[in-house]
Design a protein around this motif. Structure first.
Motif, PDB file in Angstrom:
ATOM      1  N   PHE A 188       0.833  -1.196   0.000  1.00 35.67           N
ATOM      2  CA  PHE A 188       0.000   0.000   0.000  1.00 35.67           C
ATOM      3  C   PHE A 188       0.873   1.253   0.000  1.00 35.67           C
ATOM      4  CE2 PHE A 188      -2.218  -3.426   2.119  1.00 35.67           C
ATOM      5  CZ  PHE A 188      -3.458  -3.426   1.501  1.00 35.67           C
ATOM      6  N   THR A 241      -9.750  -2.856  -0.664  1.00 30.96           N
ATOM      7  CA  THR A 241      -8.900  -1.724  -0.293  1.00 30.96           C
ATOM      8  C   THR A 241      -7.906  -1.464  -1.411  1.00 30.96           C
ATOM      9  OG1 THR A 241      -9.071  -2.394   2.036  1.00 30.96           O
ATOM     10  CG2 THR A 241      -7.334  -0.826   1.466  1.00 30.96           C
ATOM     11  N   ASP A 287      -4.807   2.918   4.193  1.00 29.48           N
ATOM     12  CA  ASP A 287      -5.308   1.767   3.444  1.00 29.48           C
ATOM     13  C   ASP A 287      -4.769   0.464   4.037  1.00 29.48           C
ATOM     14  OD1 ASP A 287      -6.776   3.316   1.669  1.00 29.48           O
ATOM     15  OD2 ASP A 287      -5.151   3.431   0.191  1.00 29.48           O
TER      16      ASP A 287
END
Length: 208
Positions: A9, A168, A14
């Motif tokens: 990420f 996500t 996130d």
């Protein structure tokens, strides 16, 4: 049997959400790990919201082994996120981390101070079954300011865990590898100096 499910990420929030989602679908705290570059950011360490699926007492019991393995550098209690602690991993510089990957990526912890690494993050990932090519990209991305979430997931839970993570935004590893290679990069080198605050901020700005 279990498999390794890993996501990279660019945004710490996130990654935080991904950890919570993994815990929500039943992946045990002790099987989840997070490693995030500390430099040039105000990532939370002690004041991180508790995952929704357990009490602090439940999480403390499950995370006790990880906390002990890191000599108190990574504490137990309140789930993976509440157990985040500061440590150093070769080639990455200061990171905030918790879980099995962090424990495997550092050497012994003596008196609360982490000493020499035992294979570093690439060694820990490949030992767990991640390919060397992917491990190099994951490590380089953390070096440049990213956050890595990796979980050991029982076979029957793999598809559920992957679906939870897919909700996500995460980094496409093949695309990121191609981008790095286009800059002349070939592999993660833990003998290089960690990125400076300014370099990490510039790198993060590319993905905002």
């Amino acid at each position: 049997m279990s498999q390794i499910v890993t996501r990279l990420f660019d945004n710490f929030s996130d990654a935080e959400h991904a950890v919570i989602e993994l815990e929500r679908v039943g992946v045990p705290h002790g099987d989840i790990s997070l490693v995030s570059n500390r430099r040039g950011t105000s990532h939370p360490v002690a004041d991180v919201r508790e995952p929704r699926d357990s009490t602090a007492g439940d999480a403390a019991a499950r995370d006790a082994g990880v906390g002990a393995a890191l000599g108190g550098v990574i504490g137990a209690g309140g789930g993976v996120l509440a157990g985040l602690g500061l440590l150093a991993i070769p080639g990455l510089g200061p990171v905030i981390a918790a879980g099995w990957l962090a424990s495997a990526a550092v050497g012994a912890a003596v008196g609360g101070a982490v000493v020499a690494g035992a294979g570093g993050i690439v060694g820990a990932l490949t030992h767990a079954g991640v390919s060397r090519a992917e491990a190099d990209v994951y490590a380089e991305s953390v070096r440049r300011g990213g956050t890595l979430v990796s979980a050991k997931v029982d076979d029957e839970l793999v598809l559920t865990a992957q679906a939870a993570l897919d909700n996500t935004p995460y980094v496409d590893i093949a695309e990121r590898r191609a981008l790095y290679q286009g800059q002349g990069w070939s592999r993660f080198d833990d003998t290089l100096d960690p990125y400076t605050d300014a370099e990490i901020e510039a790198e993060r700005a590319r993905w905002r």
